[in-house]
Design a protein around this motif. Structure first.
Motif, PDB file in Angstrom:
ATOM      1  N   LEU A 110       0.733  -1.181  -0.025  1.00  0.00           N
ATOM      2  CA  LEU A 110       0.139   0.185  -0.013  1.00  0.00           C
ATOM      3  C   LEU A 110       0.827   1.381  -0.032  1.00  0.00           C
ATOM      4  N   PHE A 111       1.968   1.253   0.908  1.00  0.00           N
ATOM      5  CA  PHE A 111       2.894   2.269   0.702  1.00  0.00           C
ATOM      6  C   PHE A 111       3.534   2.570  -0.500  1.00  0.00           C
ATOM      7  N   LEU A 112       3.980   1.555  -1.180  1.00  0.00           N
ATOM      8  CA  LEU A 112       4.584   1.791  -2.548  1.00  0.00           C
ATOM      9  C   LEU A 112       3.528   2.069  -3.649  1.00  0.00           C
ATOM     10  N   LEU A 113       2.479   1.662  -3.528  1.00  0.00           N
ATOM     11  CA  LEU A 113       1.434   2.153  -4.287  1.00  0.00           C
ATOM     12  C   LEU A 113       1.068   3.589  -4.309  1.00  0.00           C
ATOM     13  N   LEU A 114       0.993   3.886  -3.136  1.00  0.00           N
ATOM     14  CA  LEU A 114       0.503   5.564  -2.936  1.00  0.00           C
ATOM     15  C   LEU A 114       1.756   6.336  -3.236  1.00  0.00           C
ATOM     16  N   LEU A 115       2.957   5.820  -2.947  1.00  0.00           N
ATOM     17  CA  LEU A 115       4.018   6.475  -3.282  1.00  0.00           C
ATOM     18  C   LEU A 115       4.257   6.825  -4.787  1.00  0.00           C
ATOM     19  N   ILE A 116       4.173   5.587  -5.573  1.00  0.00           N
ATOM     20  CA  ILE A 116       4.160   5.628  -7.001  1.00  0.00           C
ATOM     21  C   ILE A 116       3.116   6.575  -7.650  1.00  0.00           C
ATOM     22  N   GLY A 117       1.771   6.397  -6.981  1.00  0.00           N
ATOM     23  CA  GLY A 117       0.765   7.510  -7.656  1.00  0.00           C
ATOM     24  C   GLY A 117       0.972   8.722  -7.310  1.00  0.00           C
ATOM     25  N   PHE A 118       1.398   9.174  -6.240  1.00  0.00           N
ATOM     26  CA  PHE A 118       1.817  10.467  -5.793  1.00  0.00           C
ATOM     27  C   PHE A 118       3.047  11.183  -6.590  1.00  0.00           C
ATOM     28  N   MET A 119       3.869  10.351  -6.852  1.00  0.00           N
ATOM     29  CA  MET A 119       5.149  10.752  -7.641  1.00  0.00           C
ATOM     30  C   MET A 119       4.796  10.941  -9.231  1.00  0.00           C
ATOM     31  N   ALA A 120       3.936  10.025  -9.641  1.00  0.00           N
ATOM     32  CA  ALA A 120       3.297   9.985 -11.101  1.00  0.00           C
ATOM     33  C   ALA A 120       2.763  11.358 -11.357  1.00  0.00           C
ATOM     34  N   ILE A 121       1.871  11.565 -10.413  1.00  0.00           N
ATOM     35  CA  ILE A 121       0.773  12.999 -10.598  1.00  0.00           C
ATOM     36  C   ILE A 121       1.970  14.018 -10.339  1.00  0.00           C
ATOM     37  N   TYR A 122       2.790  14.096  -9.710  1.00  0.00           N
ATOM     38  CA  TYR A 122       3.676  15.297  -9.226  1.00  0.00           C
ATOM     39  C   TYR A 122       4.653  15.354 -10.485  1.00  0.00           C
ATOM     40  N   TRP A 123       5.133  14.660 -10.996  1.00  0.00           N
ATOM     41  CA  TRP A 123       5.984  14.757 -12.262  1.00  0.00           C
ATOM     42  C   TRP A 123       5.588  14.839 -13.697  1.00  0.00           C
ATOM     43  N   LEU A 124       4.161  14.073 -13.951  1.00  0.00           N
ATOM     44  CA  LEU A 124       3.452  14.011 -14.886  1.00  0.00           C
ATOM     45  C   LEU A 124       2.037  14.861 -14.803  1.00  0.00           C
ATOM     46  N   SER A 125       1.778  15.644 -14.123  1.00  0.00           N
ATOM     47  CA  SER A 125       0.687  16.300 -13.944  1.00  0.00           C
ATOM     48  C   SER A 125       0.291  17.180 -15.185  1.00  0.00           C
ATOM     49  N   GLY A 126       1.096  17.637 -15.834  1.00  0.00           N
ATOM     50  CA  GLY A 126       0.543  18.382 -17.152  1.00  0.00           C
ATOM     51  C   GLY A 126       0.202  17.440 -18.249  1.00  0.00           C
ATOM     52  N   ILE A 127       0.898  16.261 -18.232  1.00  0.00           N
ATOM     53  CA  ILE A 127       0.449  15.267 -19.310  1.00  0.00           C
ATOM     54  C   ILE A 127      -0.833  14.408 -18.779  1.00  0.00           C
ATOM     55  N   LEU A 128      -1.032  14.115 -17.549  1.00  0.00           N
ATOM     56  CA  LEU A 128      -2.319  13.496 -17.006  1.00  0.00           C
ATOM     57  C   LEU A 128      -3.255  14.451 -16.660  1.00  0.00           C
ATOM     58  N   ALA A 129      -3.365  15.763 -17.089  1.00  0.00           N
ATOM     59  CA  ALA A 129      -4.298  16.875 -16.559  1.00  0.00           C
ATOM     60  C   ALA A 129      -5.692  16.269 -17.378  1.00  0.00           C
ATOM     61  N   PRO A 130      -5.561  16.115 -18.631  1.00  0.00           N
ATOM     62  CA  PRO A 130      -6.910  15.681 -19.200  1.00  0.00           C
ATOM     63  C   PRO A 130      -7.633  14.250 -18.697  1.00  0.00           C
ATOM     64  N   VAL A 131      -6.667  13.396 -18.200  1.00  0.00           N
ATOM     65  CA  VAL A 131      -7.125  12.197 -17.527  1.00  0.00           C
ATOM     66  C   VAL A 131      -7.685  12.291 -16.189  1.00  0.00           C
ATOM     67  N   LEU A 132      -7.214  13.441 -15.366  1.00  0.00           N
ATOM     68  CA  LEU A 132      -7.587  13.654 -14.006  1.00  0.00           C
ATOM     69  C   LEU A 132      -9.056  14.572 -14.191  1.00  0.00           C
ATOM     70  N   VAL A 133      -9.181  15.186 -15.266  1.00  0.00           N
ATOM     71  CA  VAL A 133     -10.454  15.904 -15.491  1.00  0.00           C
ATOM     72  C   VAL A 133     -11.572  15.060 -16.166  1.00  0.00           C
ATOM     73  N   ALA A 134     -11.103  13.728 -16.691  1.00  0.00           N
ATOM     74  CA  ALA A 134     -11.798  12.759 -17.185  1.00  0.00           C
ATOM     75  C   ALA A 134     -12.566  11.919 -15.993  1.00  0.00           C
ATOM     76  N   ILE A 135     -11.579  11.653 -15.106  1.00  0.00           N
ATOM     77  CA  ILE A 135     -11.993  10.878 -14.002  1.00  0.00           C
ATOM     78  C   ILE A 135     -12.858  11.604 -12.944  1.00  0.00           C
ATOM     79  N   ALA A 136     -12.572  13.115 -12.670  1.00  0.00           N
ATOM     80  CA  ALA A 136     -13.554  13.975 -12.067  1.00  0.00           C
ATOM     81  C   ALA A 136     -14.967  13.689 -12.766  1.00  0.00           C
ATOM     82  N   PHE A 137     -14.933  13.899 -13.972  1.00  0.00           N
ATOM     83  CA  PHE A 137     -16.492  13.864 -14.668  1.00  0.00           C
ATOM     84  C   PHE A 137     -16.983  12.731 -14.548  1.00  0.00           C
ATOM     85  N   ALA A 138     -16.094  11.443 -14.703  1.00  0.00           N
ATOM     86  CA  ALA A 138     -16.644  10.250 -14.653  1.00  0.00           C
ATOM     87  C   ALA A 138     -17.388   9.769 -13.374  1.00  0.00           C
ATOM     88  N   TYR A 139     -16.571  10.297 -12.304  1.00  0.00           N
ATOM     89  CA  TYR A 139     -17.205   9.992 -10.865  1.00  0.00           C
ATOM     90  C   TYR A 139     -18.419  10.777 -10.663  1.00  0.00           C
TER      91      TYR A 139
END
Length: 357
Positions: A21-50
């Protein structure tokens, strides 16, 4: 001290599920931190999907298939959003242009008020203090003008990014809703077989995120609409522009309401001065903020957000500093994730502990 740290480490990290669980959360946080610009459309889509998951589930319970329900909900949402934006954007643009046009006059009027302060409050406000304040305001206005120029020069790039969002985001939302089971199963294949702790945290957070996003969107719409209606009823200048700002201010708990009060008060003051109209408007605005914090928020979020205000403000500052806008938007769910993780971590059964009846 060293022995205590060793015992704490052995107690907390002896379970492989905790490490996973710790490694999964760490990888997720680091991916969003370093790739937030690329993942922005995905985050928007996730928010609207919810946001749209609830009506899709309701239509499915009426007998429609998941695919048909998704098509109906996404098509209706896109159509309604398009009609709303076609009405709001022209008025928003017109009022914003008028505000920029009237800004020099408002600044001169503010200068006149400030130059009268040393005479009205002798011994409290000096001429030197007024000059320093006016110089600071001039620098801020010049910086604002430069930022607006840079924004206009980058408008072509922003237009291309907007077009990408308008095409990609609805497509991703559609497939996230339609193929939710398949996507969830595919993601679960990457997780280890023993994932009871991860499942516990996921189930708790999935419900909280869904309730939070749905409640936050409703709060933005209600607060923005009511604020626009009140501003228009009082005859305040730029009512839609200020109403949108007040609606969006709820994205930042506690801090947003305090920040957006300044432009509302300044516009009202420059329009009416220290008159009864100004006092009545600010009273109505204060009632809106009080009803939002004491009635609307508890009604919409209920137990979905069970966090102390101090922790919420710290989460906004911390995650906003890390992830920018999306860190602010998801600050409360991320803080809830930390809380859920700590609770699951603290209440888990240790592999070496004796079983209890």
């Amino acid at each position: 001290m060293l022995d205590w740290l060793k015992k704490w480490y052995a107690n907390k990290f002896s379970d492989p599920q905790v490490v996973t669980l710790f490694l999964l959360l760490l990888i997720g946080f680091m991916a969003i931190y370093w790739l937030s610009g690329i993942l922005a459309p995905v985050l928007v889509a996730i928010a609207f999907a919810y946001l749209l998951e609830w009506p899709v589930v309701r239509l499915s319970r009426l007998g429609l298939s998941r695919g048909v329900s998704t098509i109906a909900v996404v098509a209706g949402f896109v159509g309604l959003a398009t009609l709303t934006l076609m009405w709001i954007i022209p008025i928003f643009w017109y009022q914003g242009r008028n505000l920029l046009r009237d800004l020099p006059q408002m600044i001169e009027q503010g200068r006149a008020y400030m130059l009268e302060l040393p005479e009205n409050f002798p011994g409290i406000v000096s001429v030197e203090q007024v000059n320093i304040l006016m110089h600071s305001v001039d620098e801020r206005v010049m910086a604002f003008g430069r930022n607006m120029l840079e924004l206009s020069l980058a408008s072509i790039v922003d237009l291309v990014a907007l077009l990408i969002y308008l095409v990609l985001v609805p497509l991703m939302v559609f497939f996230m809703l339609k193929d939710k089971a398949q996507l969830t199963a595919s993601f679960a294949q990457w997780l280890p077989t023993e994932r009871k702790l991860i499942t516990q945290v996921w189930h708790e957070m999935n419900t909280q995120i869904m309730n939070y996003i749905r409640g936050k969107i409703l709060e933005i719409l209600i607060v923005g609409t009511v604020s626009y209606a009140v501003f228009a009823l009082f005859g305040l200048n730029y009512p839609l522009l200020l109403g949108v700002l007040v609606g969006l201010s709820v994205l930042i708990p506690y801090v947003g309401a305090a920040v957006v009060t300044l432009p509302v008060a300044l516009v009202a003051f420059f329009q009416w001065g220290p008159t009864a109209e100004f006092g009545y408007l600010m009273l109505a605005y204060g009632i809106i903020q009080a009803l939002d914090g004491n009635l609307l928020v508890p009604l919409l979020f209920s137990e979905a957000v069970d966090l102390n205000p101090v922790f919420i403000i710290i989460a906004v500052l911390f995650f906003g500093g890390l992830f920018g806008f999306w860190g602010i938007f998801f600050a409360i769910p991320l803080a809830s994730l930390v809380k859920a993780t700590v609770n699951a971590w603290s209440t888990r059964v240790h592999p070496y502990s004796e079983p209890t009846d």
